[in-house]
Design an enzyme around this catalytic site. Sequence first.
Site, PDB file in Angstrom:
ATOM      1  N   THR A 167       0.767  -1.118   0.002  1.00 52.11           N
ATOM      2  CA  THR A 167      -0.031  -0.171  -0.206  1.00 52.11           C
ATOM      3  C   THR A 167       0.732   1.425  -0.001  1.00 52.11           C
ATOM      4  O   THR A 167       1.980   1.381   0.545  1.00 52.11           O
ATOM      5  CB  THR A 167      -0.844   0.230   1.190  1.00 52.11           C
ATOM      6  OG1 THR A 167      -1.530   1.369   1.419  1.00 52.11           O
ATOM      7  CG2 THR A 167      -0.048  -0.380   2.384  1.00 52.11           C
ATOM      8  N   ASP A 168       0.510   2.331  -0.468  1.00 48.56           N
ATOM      9  CA  ASP A 168       1.054   3.738  -0.539  1.00 48.56           C
ATOM     10  C   ASP A 168       1.274   4.161   0.740  1.00 48.56           C
ATOM     11  O   ASP A 168       2.141   4.960   1.303  1.00 48.56           O
ATOM     12  CB  ASP A 168       0.378   4.707  -1.230  1.00 48.56           C
ATOM     13  CG  ASP A 168      -1.096   5.228  -0.959  1.00 48.56           C
ATOM     14  OD1 ASP A 168      -1.590   4.432  -0.133  1.00 48.56           O
ATOM     15  OD2 ASP A 168      -1.552   6.060  -1.282  1.00 48.56           O
ATOM     16  N   GLU A 169       0.510   3.502   1.818  1.00 45.71           N
ATOM     17  CA  GLU A 169       0.547   3.961   3.306  1.00 45.71           C
ATOM     18  C   GLU A 169       2.040   3.562   3.748  1.00 45.71           C
ATOM     19  O   GLU A 169       2.270   4.397   4.856  1.00 45.71           O
ATOM     20  CB  GLU A 169      -0.635   3.563   4.069  1.00 45.71           C
ATOM     21  CG  GLU A 169      -1.997   3.867   3.379  1.00 45.71           C
ATOM     22  CD  GLU A 169      -3.409   3.562   4.252  1.00 45.71           C
ATOM     23  OE1 GLU A 169      -3.221   3.821   5.496  1.00 45.71           O
ATOM     24  OE2 GLU A 169      -4.290   3.333   3.841  1.00 45.71           O
TER      25      GLU A 169
ATOM     26  N   LYS B 232       2.431  -3.344   7.469  1.00 45.87           N
ATOM     27  CA  LYS B 232       2.610  -3.583   5.758  1.00 45.87           C
ATOM     28  C   LYS B 232       4.200  -3.158   5.513  1.00 45.87           C
ATOM     29  O   LYS B 232       4.682  -3.998   4.804  1.00 45.87           O
ATOM     30  CB  LYS B 232       1.601  -2.619   4.990  1.00 45.87           C
ATOM     31  CG  LYS B 232       0.258  -3.076   5.056  1.00 45.87           C
ATOM     32  CD  LYS B 232      -0.275  -4.490   4.325  1.00 45.87           C
ATOM     33  CE  LYS B 232      -0.042  -4.634   3.142  1.00 45.87           C
ATOM     34  NZ  LYS B 232      -0.591  -5.770   2.510  1.00 45.87           N
TER      35      LYS B 232
ATOM     36  N   TYR C 143      -1.363  -0.182  10.972  1.00 45.90           N
ATOM     37  CA  TYR C 143      -1.340  -1.019   9.901  1.00 45.90           C
ATOM     38  C   TYR C 143      -0.360  -0.518   8.807  1.00 45.90           C
ATOM     39  O   TYR C 143       0.292  -1.665   8.443  1.00 45.90           O
ATOM     40  CB  TYR C 143      -2.859  -0.555   8.898  1.00 45.90           C
ATOM     41  CG  TYR C 143      -2.832  -0.874   7.835  1.00 45.90           C
ATOM     42  CD1 TYR C 143      -3.230  -1.833   7.185  1.00 45.90           C
ATOM     43  CD2 TYR C 143      -2.920   0.078   6.656  1.00 45.90           C
ATOM     44  CE1 TYR C 143      -3.278  -2.484   5.827  1.00 45.90           C
ATOM     45  CE2 TYR C 143      -3.209   0.069   5.349  1.00 45.90           C
ATOM     46  CZ  TYR C 143      -3.222  -1.349   4.837  1.00 45.90           C
ATOM     47  OH  TYR C 143      -3.380  -1.743   3.704  1.00 45.90           O
TER      48      TYR C 143
HETATM   49  P1  NAD Z   1      -9.993  -7.038   2.876  1.00 43.00           P
HETATM   50  O1  NAD Z   1      -9.837  -6.571   4.220  1.00 43.00           O
HETATM   51  O2  NAD Z   1     -11.194  -6.556   2.169  1.00 43.00           O
HETATM   52  O3  NAD Z   1      -9.635  -8.461   2.593  1.00 43.00           O
HETATM   53  C1  NAD Z   1      -8.396  -9.066   3.226  1.00 43.00           C
HETATM   54  C2  NAD Z   1      -8.788 -10.559   3.039  1.00 43.00           C
HETATM   55  O4  NAD Z   1      -7.564 -11.286   3.663  1.00 43.00           O
HETATM   56  C3  NAD Z   1     -10.100 -11.191   3.594  1.00 43.00           C
HETATM   57  O5  NAD Z   1     -10.784 -12.025   2.692  1.00 43.00           O
HETATM   58  C4  NAD Z   1      -9.468 -11.909   4.778  1.00 43.00           C
HETATM   59  O6  NAD Z   1     -10.414 -12.945   4.998  1.00 43.00           O
HETATM   60  C5  NAD Z   1      -8.172 -12.284   4.257  1.00 43.00           C
HETATM   61  N1  NAD Z   1      -7.229 -12.735   5.529  1.00 43.00           N
HETATM   62  C6  NAD Z   1      -6.894 -11.965   6.695  1.00 43.00           C
HETATM   63  N2  NAD Z   1      -6.210 -12.744   7.331  1.00 43.00           N
HETATM   64  C7  NAD Z   1      -5.906 -13.716   6.761  1.00 43.00           C
HETATM   65  C8  NAD Z   1      -5.175 -14.832   7.365  1.00 43.00           C
HETATM   66  N3  NAD Z   1      -4.221 -14.690   8.392  1.00 43.00           N
HETATM   67  N4  NAD Z   1      -4.990 -15.943   6.546  1.00 43.00           N
HETATM   68  C9  NAD Z   1      -5.586 -15.881   5.197  1.00 43.00           C
HETATM   69  N5  NAD Z   1      -6.286 -15.007   4.792  1.00 43.00           N
HETATM   70  C10 NAD Z   1      -6.648 -13.766   5.482  1.00 43.00           C
HETATM   71  O7  NAD Z   1      -8.626  -6.116   2.412  1.00 43.00           O
HETATM   72  P2  NAD Z   1      -8.564  -5.395   0.837  1.00 43.00           P
HETATM   73  O8  NAD Z   1      -8.942  -3.953   0.993  1.00 43.00           O
HETATM   74  O9  NAD Z   1      -9.107  -6.152  -0.233  1.00 43.00           O
HETATM   75  O10 NAD Z   1      -7.084  -5.214   0.645  1.00 43.00           O
HETATM   76  C11 NAD Z   1      -6.270  -6.385   0.131  1.00 43.00           C
HETATM   77  C12 NAD Z   1      -4.676  -6.154   0.076  1.00 43.00           C
HETATM   78  O11 NAD Z   1      -4.358  -4.872  -0.628  1.00 43.00           O
HETATM   79  C13 NAD Z   1      -4.324  -6.037   1.650  1.00 43.00           C
HETATM   80  O12 NAD Z   1      -2.944  -6.623   1.554  1.00 43.00           O
HETATM   81  C14 NAD Z   1      -4.136  -4.397   1.577  1.00 43.00           C
HETATM   82  O13 NAD Z   1      -2.975  -4.187   2.472  1.00 43.00           O
HETATM   83  C15 NAD Z   1      -3.860  -3.988   0.249  1.00 43.00           C
HETATM   84  N6  NAD Z   1      -4.149  -2.724  -0.187  1.00 43.00           N
HETATM   85  C16 NAD Z   1      -5.591  -2.252  -0.063  1.00 43.00           C
HETATM   86  C17 NAD Z   1      -6.059  -0.933  -0.412  1.00 43.00           C
HETATM   87  C18 NAD Z   1      -7.204  -0.591  -0.156  1.00 43.00           C
HETATM   88  O14 NAD Z   1      -7.703   0.648  -0.334  1.00 43.00           O
HETATM   89  N7  NAD Z   1      -8.321  -1.599   0.270  1.00 43.00           N
HETATM   90  C19 NAD Z   1      -5.036  -0.107  -1.101  1.00 43.00           C
HETATM   91  C20 NAD Z   1      -3.729  -0.530  -1.258  1.00 43.00           C
HETATM   92  C21 NAD Z   1      -3.328  -1.834  -0.839  1.00 43.00           C
HETATM   93  P1  TYD Z   2     -10.375   4.438   5.093  1.00 43.45           P
HETATM   94  O1  TYD Z   2     -11.275   4.388   3.981  1.00 43.45           O
HETATM   95  O2  TYD Z   2     -10.450   3.901   6.337  1.00 43.45           O
HETATM   96  O3  TYD Z   2      -9.197   4.427   4.286  1.00 43.45           O
HETATM   97  P2  TYD Z   2      -7.595   4.796   4.844  1.00 43.45           P
HETATM   98  O4  TYD Z   2      -7.616   5.296   6.198  1.00 43.45           O
HETATM   99  O5  TYD Z   2      -6.700   3.469   4.542  1.00 43.45           O
HETATM  100  O6  TYD Z   2      -7.006   5.861   3.758  1.00 43.45           O
HETATM  101  O7  TYD Z   2     -10.328   6.227   5.318  1.00 43.45           O
HETATM  102  C1  TYD Z   2     -10.332   7.131   4.219  1.00 43.45           C
HETATM  103  C2  TYD Z   2     -10.289   8.311   4.715  1.00 43.45           C
HETATM  104  O8  TYD Z   2     -11.666   8.636   5.282  1.00 43.45           O
HETATM  105  C3  TYD Z   2      -9.376   8.706   6.030  1.00 43.45           C
HETATM  106  O9  TYD Z   2      -8.759  10.116   5.872  1.00 43.45           O
HETATM  107  C4  TYD Z   2     -10.178   8.718   7.107  1.00 43.45           C
HETATM  108  C5  TYD Z   2     -11.660   9.023   6.592  1.00 43.45           C
HETATM  109  N1  TYD Z   2     -12.847   8.464   7.313  1.00 43.45           N
HETATM  110  C6  TYD Z   2     -13.843   9.407   7.812  1.00 43.45           C
HETATM  111  O10 TYD Z   2     -13.464  10.412   7.855  1.00 43.45           O
HETATM  112  N2  TYD Z   2     -14.946   8.750   8.253  1.00 43.45           N
HETATM  113  C7  TYD Z   2     -14.933   7.291   8.484  1.00 43.45           C
HETATM  114  O11 TYD Z   2     -16.210   7.036   8.800  1.00 43.45           O
HETATM  115  C8  TYD Z   2     -14.187   6.694   7.932  1.00 43.45           C
HETATM  116  C9  TYD Z   2     -14.368   4.991   7.902  1.00 43.45           C
HETATM  117  C10 TYD Z   2     -12.908   7.195   7.326  1.00 43.45           C
END
Ligand code: NAD
Ligand code: TYD
Length: 351
Positions: free
Chosen positions: A132-134, A161, A157
Site C-alpha cells: 500500500t502507498d500508506e 505492511k 496498519y
Molecule cells: P480486505 O480486508 O477486504 O480483505 C482481506 C482478506 O484477507 C479477507 O478475505 C480476509 O479473510 C483475508 N485474511 C485476513 N487474514 C488472513 C489470514 N491470516 N490468512 C488468510 N487470509 C486472511 O482487504 P482489501 O482491501 O481487499 O486489501 C487487500 C490487500 O491490498 C491488502 O494486503 C491491503 O493491504 C492491500 N491494499 C488495500 C488497499 C485498499 O484501498 N483497500 C489499497 C492498497 C493496498
Molecule cells: P479509510 O477508508 O479507512 O481508508 P484509509 O484510512 O486507509 O485511507 O478512510 C479514508 C479516509 O476517510 C481517511 O482519511 C479517514 C476518513 N474516514 C472518515 O472521515 N470517516 C469514516 O467513517 C471513515 C471510515 C474514514
Amino acid sequence: MIKKILITGGAGFIGSHVIRRFVKRYPDYSIVNLDKLTYAGNLENLREIEDYPNYSFIKGDIVDLGFLSELFTTEKFDGVIHLAAESHVDRSLENPAEFAITNIVGTLNLLQAARINWKDNFSNKLFYHISTDEVYGSLEHGGHFTEETPVDPRSPYSASKAGSDHFVKAFHNSYGLPVIISRCSNNYGPNHFPEKLIPLMIHNVIHNKPLPVYGKGENVRDWLYVEDHASAIDVIFHKGKSGEVYNIGGNNEWRNIDLVKLLCQIMDSKLKREKGTSEKLITYVKDRLGHDLRYAIDSSRLQRELGWSPSIDFPKGLEKTVDWYLNNREWLDHVTSGAYREYYQSMYHNR
Ligand code: NAD
Ligand code: TYD
C-alpha cells in the site's frame, strides 16, 4: 509459462476482483484462493466464478506455517499473488498485535513456504506482494510518493505492511527469491466492506444515518477504481521485473469532505431525494489518532515501463459504485447483519 497460482485473501474486497479477472481471462491457469474468511472475507463476492473449473477455494490461515508447507508441497504453485491482510487503519489502532501477526508473520510464513518448496530453484517462479502507498507515510500539501520515497509508516496498519515489505525484499536479497511489490493508493468500488469511507457513507445514506467525517474532513486520499487496481496487478504479474517496486494510483486526489459531498449528490439523485437531503447527514466526529494528512502517488513508472493506465474516471467510477450498492442491497444486508458467514457453511460444508 506460469500455470498454478496461489492468490491469498481472495474473498476480500480487492482479492475478489483479482480472482474474477484471472479466472475469466486465463482459463489455462489454475487459480487457488486461500483465505481464512475473517470478518472481511466473503465468498459471496465470488459467486460468479465459484463453479469455473480453473478455480478452487481453500480455507486456511497464512499464520500457520505447518499448514502452508503442506499446501505448497501438495499443490506445487508456480506463483503467488499475496493480498491476505488485516486492512483497516481504525482496527489497527484497537489491536496492533493482530496486524503484526497477520501482516508480518503471515507474509514471512508464505515467503518461507514458497522458498522451501521451490527449493531455491526459482526459474519461472514469482512471489508478488500487494502492498500500500500508506507505507510511505503522510504528505503535506505538495509532492507525491515515488518508488524512491523512503518507507516511513505512521499507523500500526502501515507499520505492519512496511514490515512485510521489508521481509519480501530481504528474501530477494538473501535467497534470490523472485519477488515484486506493488503499492497502491486507496481503492473503491463494488464488494468494499462497509467499514471503509465510501461504502460506509453509501450504507448510512441509504439508511438515513449520520455520516461521520473525521476531524475537519480535510485529509486527502488518492482514489483508484478497484478494477483498475486488478488490471495493474495483472500487468505487473505478467510483465513486471523481479526485485522491483511499482506504485499504482489514479492521480485522483480528493479531500474527504468534498468526496462525501459528491457522493451525497449522486445518492440524492439515484434515490430521488430532494437535493441537499443526504448532505444534512454529515456529522463531524473526533479525528482518528495520528490521522495521515495526505496520500498522493506517482505511478508514472508503471505507466511508462509496463504500459498500464487507469481506465475509469472518478465521477463515473463513483456512480458505478453507488449503482452496485443500490442493486446489491442483499449483499450489503448480509454483510451488515453477519449473514454472509452462513454462505460458507451452505456452500462448502461438504468440500
Ligand atoms: P480486505 O480486508 O477486504 O480483505 C482481506 C482478506 O484477507 C479477507 O478475505 C480476509 O479473510 C483475508 N485474511 C485476513 N487474514 C488472513 C489470514 N491470516 N490468512 C488468510 N487470509 C486472511 O482487504 P482489501 O482491501 O481487499 O486489501 C487487500 C490487500 O491490498 C491488502 O494486503 C491491503 O493491504 C492491500 N491494499 C488495500 C488497499 C485498499 O484501498 N483497500 C489499497 C492498497 C493496498
Ligand atoms: P479509510 O477508508 O479507512 O481508508 P484509509 O484510512 O486507509 O485511507 O478512510 C479514508 C479516509 O476517510 C481517511 O482519511 C479517514 C476518513 N474516514 C472518515 O472521515 N470517516 C469514516 O467513517 C471513515 C471510515 C474514514
